[in-house]
Design an enzyme around this catalytic site. Structure first.
Site, short mmCIF file in Angstrom:
data_model
loop_
_atom_site.label_atom_id
_atom_site.label_comp_id
_atom_site.label_asym_id
_atom_site.label_seq_id
_atom_site.Cartn_x
_atom_site.Cartn_y
_atom_site.Cartn_z
N GLU A 58 18.51 -32.60 24.13
CA GLU A 58 17.60 -32.74 25.25
C GLU A 58 17.30 -34.22 25.47
OE1 GLU A 58 13.09 -31.31 26.64
OE2 GLU A 58 13.92 -30.66 24.71
N ASP A 69 2.90 -32.87 27.69
CA ASP A 69 3.28 -33.53 26.45
C ASP A 69 2.07 -34.10 25.73
OD1 ASP A 69 6.17 -33.27 26.42
OD2 ASP A 69 6.13 -34.51 28.23
#
Length: 275
Positions: A58, A69
């Site tokens: 990723e 996040d």
């Protein structure tokens, strides 16, 4: 090694075929994460990941307001942006590289997709050798346009499922996903945690009832024990914050290869257990 631009394996559906084929041998899947542009030689991490036994990689395209996040990935995004990283530059870095031998999956927020327009964005991914796309802030009921555009470009759009996702919507997410289903282990942001969330097992069980597509579990997986436990429920794991914390602390490609090797071993050991 072949260049991404001419790699014959980059055909429509290649990410899912690759992961299915590995899963169907009994292998636990490992997908490490790196923020693109985090260091001057950031692409060297891709080869280290592949050498450590990654099944996919990723690549985060940094965004200034990464709401899903936690602190570590936010710091990584800020660091990359401060170095001048952009989607265009990151994809240019990838375009000039030999392929790592496993699929690349980009992840970013929908604002960056809309900035250039979904068609141009997905075409740029494909030209850079990226076969998949994760957009964590894109809900399934708003995914039609990007899903169609991505499919036309040969990019597999991955959607996220959380412990709070109702079963009917979970079935729709699983149906609309391509590549794999990204199972979010808990309600919260990315980041390292002391233990795998109890909600992970229940969520992956619900996903498995509605799809045979590979299921990767992410958010909070950073140790061999957590990877081993996650493999008991899912087809594999995504490891992000634990990787990026080490990069922010100065870890090089060899350090990350050494960090990922025990996780790879733990996944393999769990696969070898009698069922």
């Amino acid at each position: 090694m072949t260049n991404h631009r001419t790699n014959p394996t980059l055909t429509a559906g290649a990410v899912e075929r690759h992961l299915r084929a590995r899963r169907d041998t009994g292998r636990g899947l490992l997908m490490p994460y790196v923020t693109g542009g985090i260091t001057p030689g950031w692409t060297e991490y891709l080869r280290a990941f592949a050498d450590a036994g990654a099944d996919a990689i990723e690549v985060g395209l940094p965004f200034s307001d990464p709401t899903l996040d936690g602190v570590t990935i936010q710091r990584a995004s800020d660091t990359a942006l401060a170095r001048g990283a952009s989607t265009r530059r990151i994809l240019a870095d990838l375009s000039g590289l030999p392929g790592p031998g496993v699929p690349l999956v980009a992840s970013t927020y929908y604002n960056l997709v809309l900035h250039d327009g979904p068609e141009a964005f997905c075409d740029a991914l494909r030209r850079a050798g990226v076969g998949g796309l994760i957009v964590p802030d894109l809900p399934v009921h708003e995914a039609d346009e990007l899903a169609d555009v991505a499919a036309a470009a040969g990019v597999e759009l991955v959607l996220l499922a959380s412990p709070a996702t109702p079963q009917p919507r979970l079935a729709e997410i699983s149906r609309r996903c391509r590549g794999f289903v990204y199972a979010v282990s808990l309600m919260g942001t990315t980041g390292e945690r002391a233990a795998l969330a109890a909600s992970a097992a229940e969520l992956t069980g619900r996903i498995r009832r509605v799809t045979d597509r590979p299921v990767l579990l992410g958010f909070g997986i950073s140790t061999p024990d957590q990877a081993r436990e996650a493999r008991r429920h899912a087809d594999g794991v995504v490891v992000g914050a634990a990787v990026m914390r080490r990069v922010l602390d100065g870890a090089g490609p060899d350090d990350l290869r050494d960090f990922l090797a025990p996780l790879r071993q733990a996944l393999d050991q769990e696969c070898d257990r009698p069922r």
